[in-house]
Design an enzyme around this catalytic site. Structure first.
Site, mmCIF file in Angstrom:
data_model
loop_
_atom_site.group_PDB
_atom_site.id
_atom_site.type_symbol
_atom_site.label_atom_id
_atom_site.label_comp_id
_atom_site.label_asym_id
_atom_site.label_seq_id
_atom_site.Cartn_x
_atom_site.Cartn_y
_atom_site.Cartn_z
ATOM 1 N N SER A 144 34.573 -1.215 25.727
ATOM 2 C CA SER A 144 33.667 -2.325 26.032
ATOM 3 C C SER A 144 34.459 -3.515 26.552
ATOM 4 C CB SER A 144 32.886 -2.730 24.777
ATOM 5 O OG SER A 144 32.262 -3.979 25.034
ATOM 6 N N HIS A 162 32.209 0.385 29.483
ATOM 7 C CA HIS A 162 30.981 -0.125 28.871
ATOM 8 C C HIS A 162 30.849 -1.616 29.182
ATOM 9 C CE1 HIS A 162 27.767 0.171 25.803
ATOM 10 N NE2 HIS A 162 28.160 -1.045 25.416
ATOM 11 N N ASP A 213 28.555 -4.876 28.567
ATOM 12 C CA ASP A 213 27.524 -5.456 27.700
ATOM 13 C C ASP A 213 26.909 -6.682 28.354
ATOM 14 O OD1 ASP A 213 27.585 -3.849 25.244
ATOM 15 O OD2 ASP A 213 29.670 -4.541 25.103
ATOM 16 N N MET A 266 24.340 -9.662 28.070
ATOM 17 C CA MET A 266 23.643 -10.415 27.021
ATOM 18 C C MET A 266 23.054 -11.697 27.599
ATOM 19 S SD MET A 266 26.495 -10.068 24.054
ATOM 20 C CE MET A 266 27.000 -8.476 23.424
ATOM 21 N N HIS A 273 24.983 -1.653 29.459
ATOM 22 C CA HIS A 273 24.132 -1.817 28.277
ATOM 23 C C HIS A 273 23.407 -3.149 28.389
ATOM 24 C CE1 HIS A 273 24.196 -2.368 23.579
ATOM 25 N NE2 HIS A 273 22.973 -2.339 24.071
ATOM 26 N N MET A 289 21.220 -5.972 27.173
ATOM 27 C CA MET A 289 20.646 -6.658 26.002
ATOM 28 C C MET A 289 19.966 -7.908 26.537
ATOM 29 S SD MET A 289 23.855 -6.003 23.455
ATOM 30 C CE MET A 289 24.938 -5.623 24.823
ATOM 31 N N MET A 329 23.105 1.981 18.035
ATOM 32 C CA MET A 329 23.837 0.775 17.637
ATOM 33 C C MET A 329 24.237 0.911 16.170
ATOM 34 S SD MET A 329 23.956 -1.063 20.357
ATOM 35 C CE MET A 329 24.911 -2.347 19.567
ATOM 36 N N ASP A 357 27.688 2.822 19.514
ATOM 37 C CA ASP A 357 28.141 1.492 19.945
ATOM 38 C C ASP A 357 28.193 0.530 18.767
ATOM 39 O OD1 ASP A 357 28.857 -0.718 21.406
ATOM 40 O OD2 ASP A 357 26.908 -0.960 22.396
ATOM 41 N N GLY A 358 29.421 0.078 18.457
ATOM 42 C CA GLY A 358 29.587 -0.968 17.459
ATOM 43 C C GLY A 358 30.439 -0.549 16.281
ATOM 44 N N GLY A 359 31.550 -1.234 16.115
ATOM 45 C CA GLY A 359 32.398 -0.982 14.952
ATOM 46 C C GLY A 359 33.113 0.354 14.963
HETATM 47 C C1 DX5 Z 1 27.537 -5.308 20.742
HETATM 48 C C2 DX5 Z 1 27.955 -4.534 21.952
HETATM 49 C C3 DX5 Z 1 29.108 -3.645 21.748
HETATM 50 C C4 DX5 Z 1 30.397 -4.343 21.396
HETATM 51 C C5 DX5 Z 1 31.263 -3.347 20.673
HETATM 52 O O1 DX5 Z 1 26.331 -5.918 21.010
HETATM 53 O O2 DX5 Z 1 26.874 -3.726 22.397
HETATM 54 O O3 DX5 Z 1 29.293 -2.807 22.889
HETATM 55 O O4 DX5 Z 1 31.079 -4.817 22.516
HETATM 56 O O5 DX5 Z 1 32.387 -4.002 20.203
HETATM 57 P P1 DX5 Z 1 33.273 -3.398 19.014
HETATM 58 O O6 DX5 Z 1 33.746 -2.052 19.463
HETATM 59 O O7 DX5 Z 1 34.377 -4.395 18.869
HETATM 60 O O8 DX5 Z 1 32.385 -3.315 17.813
HETATM 61 ZN ZN ZN Z 2 27.256 -2.282 24.017
#
Ligand code: DX5
Ligand code: ZN
Length: 225
Positions: free
Chosen positions: A10, A35, A37, A39, A68, A70, A139, A177-179
Site C-alpha cells: 500500500s 495498492h 488507497d 480517501m 481501493h 474509500m 478489511m 487489507d489492514g494490519g
Molecule cells: C486502510 C487502507 C489500507 C492501509 C494498510 O484504510 O485501506 O490499505 O494502507 O496499511 P497497513 O498495512 O499498514 O495496515
Molecule cells: Zn486499502
C-alpha cells in the site's frame, strides 16, 4: 496447501516526497500489485490522493494498480480512475447508492471489479453481486489509516468467503487489507486468502525485498496465537 500469495504494497505507507522511486523499489523487490488507497475525508476520516497521482505513477511501473476507493459516492469518479490507469477498482457497498450499478460501470470501463467488506459488513451484503466480482477485499482494520492492528475476529469471514468463492467455480481473488504482518499473514492464508495488502509491513521495513519474501513465505509459517 497454501499457494504463494500475491503481495500488494500500500502506497499510503510510502515516502510521499519520492513516490515514483518508492514504486520502482517495491516492484524490483518482488511486489505483484500496487495498492492505492483513495480517501475522501468523508467516507473515511482521512484524505489521501486522487486520479492525478495514479496517472503520474502509471508510467513508472508495470505492476497492476489495485485501486481501493474509500470515497462516497464512488460512482461519479469511476471513469476518472479507469482513465488514470487503474487495473482493478474496488468499492465498498456502503459507498452507495447502488453497488450493482457501480460494478456494472467498472466492468463497462474494461476494468476488474472489486468489493470491499468493512469489519462490521456481513458476507451477505455481496451475495447477490458475486457474478460481477473479480476480487473480494476483507478489511482487517477499520478503513482510514495505515499502521493499525489486525482484527482477528475477521478470520471466520475470510474462511466463509473462501467457501463462497470456491462454490462459484470462478477465479475471484480474496485480498486482505489492514494490519498484515509476518505474524498475521499466516492466519490470513490458512483462512483462504490469496492476496495480501501490506503498507507498514513493506514500506516500514528497511529491506523491501526481504519484507515481501517473508510475506510470500507466510503460507509455510505456523500460526502463532
Ligand atoms: C486502510 C487502507 C489500507 C492501509 C494498510 O484504510 O485501506 O490499505 O494502507 O496499511 P497497513 O498495512 O499498514 O495496515
Ligand atoms: Zn486499502
Amino acid at each position: 496447501m497454501h499457494p504463494t500469495p500475491r503481495i500488494s504494497p500500500s502506497l499510503l505507507a510510502a515516502d510521499f516526497s519520492r513516490l515514483a522511486e518508492e514504486v520502482r523499489a517495491v516492484e524490483a523487490a518482488g511486489a505483484d500489485w500496487l495498492h492505492l488507497d483513495i480517501m475522501d475525508g468523508h467516507f473515511v476520516p482521512n484524505i489521501s490522493f486522487g486520479p492525478g497521482l495514479i496517472k503520474a505513477l502509471r508510467q513508472h511501473t508495470k505492476m497492476p494498480f489495485d485501486v481501493h476507493l474509500m470515497i462516497a459516492p464512488a460512482e461519479p469518479y469511476l471513469e476518472a480512475f479507469a482513465q488514470a490507469g487503474a487495473d482493478i477498482i474496488s468499492v465498498h457497498p456502503e459507498a452507495g447508492p447502488h453497488l450493482h450499478r457501480s460494478l456494472q460501470t467498472i466492468r463497462a470501463l474494461g476494468k476488474k471489479c472489486g468489493v470491499v467488506l468493512n469489519p462490521a459488513t456481513p458476507v451477505s451484503s455481496i451475495e447477490n453481486v458475486l457474478d460481477l466480482v473479480d476480487l473480494i477485499m476483507v478489511m482487517t482494520v477499520n478503513p482510514g489509516f495505515g499502521g493499525q492492528s489486525f482484527i482477528m475476529s475477521q478470520l471466520p469471514k475470510i474462511a466463509a468467503l473462501r467457501r463462497m468463492i470456491d462454490a462459484t467455480g470462478r477465479d475471484i481473488a480474496l485480498e486482505i487489507d489492514g494490519g498484515v504482518t509476518a505474524a498475521t499473514a499466516p492466519h490470513c492464508l490458512v483462512a483462504g486468502a490469496d492476496t495480501l495488502v501490506a503498507g507498514t509491513a513493506v514500506f516500514g521495513a528497511g529491506d523491501y525485498a526481504s519484507a515481501i519474501a517473508t510475506l510470500k513465505q507466510a503460507g509455510k509459517t505456523p500460526c502463532q496465537t
